[in-house]
Design a protein around this motif. Sequence first.
Motif, short mmCIF file in Angstrom:
data_model
loop_
_atom_site.label_atom_id
_atom_site.label_comp_id
_atom_site.label_asym_id
_atom_site.label_seq_id
_atom_site.Cartn_x
_atom_site.Cartn_y
_atom_site.Cartn_z
N GLY A 97 0.60 -1.47 -0.01
CA GLY A 97 -0.03 0.20 0.33
C GLY A 97 0.96 1.83 -0.24
O GLY A 97 0.45 2.19 -1.02
N ALA A 98 1.61 1.42 0.62
CA ALA A 98 2.95 2.37 1.09
C ALA A 98 3.13 2.56 -0.74
O ALA A 98 3.27 3.38 -0.79
CB ALA A 98 4.09 2.32 2.06
N SER A 99 3.83 1.60 -1.14
CA SER A 99 5.06 1.66 -2.38
C SER A 99 3.96 2.42 -3.82
O SER A 99 4.27 2.54 -4.45
CB SER A 99 5.33 0.49 -2.58
OG SER A 99 6.34 -0.44 -1.13
N LEU A 100 2.58 1.84 -3.48
CA LEU A 100 1.88 1.24 -4.84
C LEU A 100 1.21 2.74 -4.86
O LEU A 100 0.12 3.12 -5.70
CB LEU A 100 1.43 -0.15 -5.67
CG LEU A 100 2.79 -0.49 -5.05
CD1 LEU A 100 1.66 -2.12 -5.94
CD2 LEU A 100 3.32 -0.02 -6.80
N GLY A 101 0.50 3.17 -3.21
CA GLY A 101 -0.70 3.89 -3.29
C GLY A 101 -2.03 3.39 -3.28
O GLY A 101 -3.10 4.54 -3.56
N THR A 102 -2.00 1.97 -2.78
CA THR A 102 -3.47 1.65 -3.78
C THR A 102 -3.49 0.22 -2.93
O THR A 102 -2.62 -0.63 -2.85
CB THR A 102 -3.37 1.05 -5.42
OG1 THR A 102 -5.37 0.95 -5.02
CG2 THR A 102 -3.00 0.64 -6.01
N LEU A 103 -4.19 -0.05 -2.53
CA LEU A 103 -4.71 -1.52 -1.99
C LEU A 103 -5.65 -2.48 -3.08
O LEU A 103 -5.85 -3.88 -2.58
CB LEU A 103 -5.25 -1.95 -0.59
CG LEU A 103 -4.26 -1.10 0.49
CD1 LEU A 103 -4.43 -1.90 2.32
CD2 LEU A 103 -2.59 -2.40 -0.04
#
Length: 177
Positions: A97-103
């Motif tokens: 989530g922190a790396s890609l900005g989405t879950l």
Amino acid sequence: SFVGAVVSGYARNYMAGDPNEGIFHKWLLMTLAAILTLIVASNLLLFALAWMATSLTLHRLLLFYPERPAAVLAAHKKFVFSRIGDASLFLATLLIGASLGTLDMHGIADAMAGLSAPLPTALQLAAWLVVLSAVLKCAQFPFHGWILQVMEAPTPVSALLHAGIVNAGAFLVIRMS
């Protein structure tokens, strides 16, 4: 769903007359609900929470006969391995989530497809954590000792565990691929 229906039908007959039959069915249905949520989750956080719920509800089923020392020992071993696996998947979820900005699973796939540089270190670590979580859930060597002892739980629990839950690790790896 099919495995759950078969196990539930079998459990109805197997547990007939047991004084704690209602409690057993409550935990069995909660376990099945967690498994089905895991399967249909399109959000990685919901997936991780269902993953944890599956382990916690299964733990209650493994402890259904607390007077059997072997059942308690197997449940405690599984509990320790499951918590490590749960923590691994939760940490992987945070890193993704922190790396890609989405879950969102589709958002993750789209973001990964858009990466042109080498995989960031955080995502490499997340991949290893996902694999660790899967190995622990599937009771792969050398983490398999507890699975041999779950036969002390009621037979429907063993059937559900062997027919479905240990396959969740493979499902996790395939889903995350």
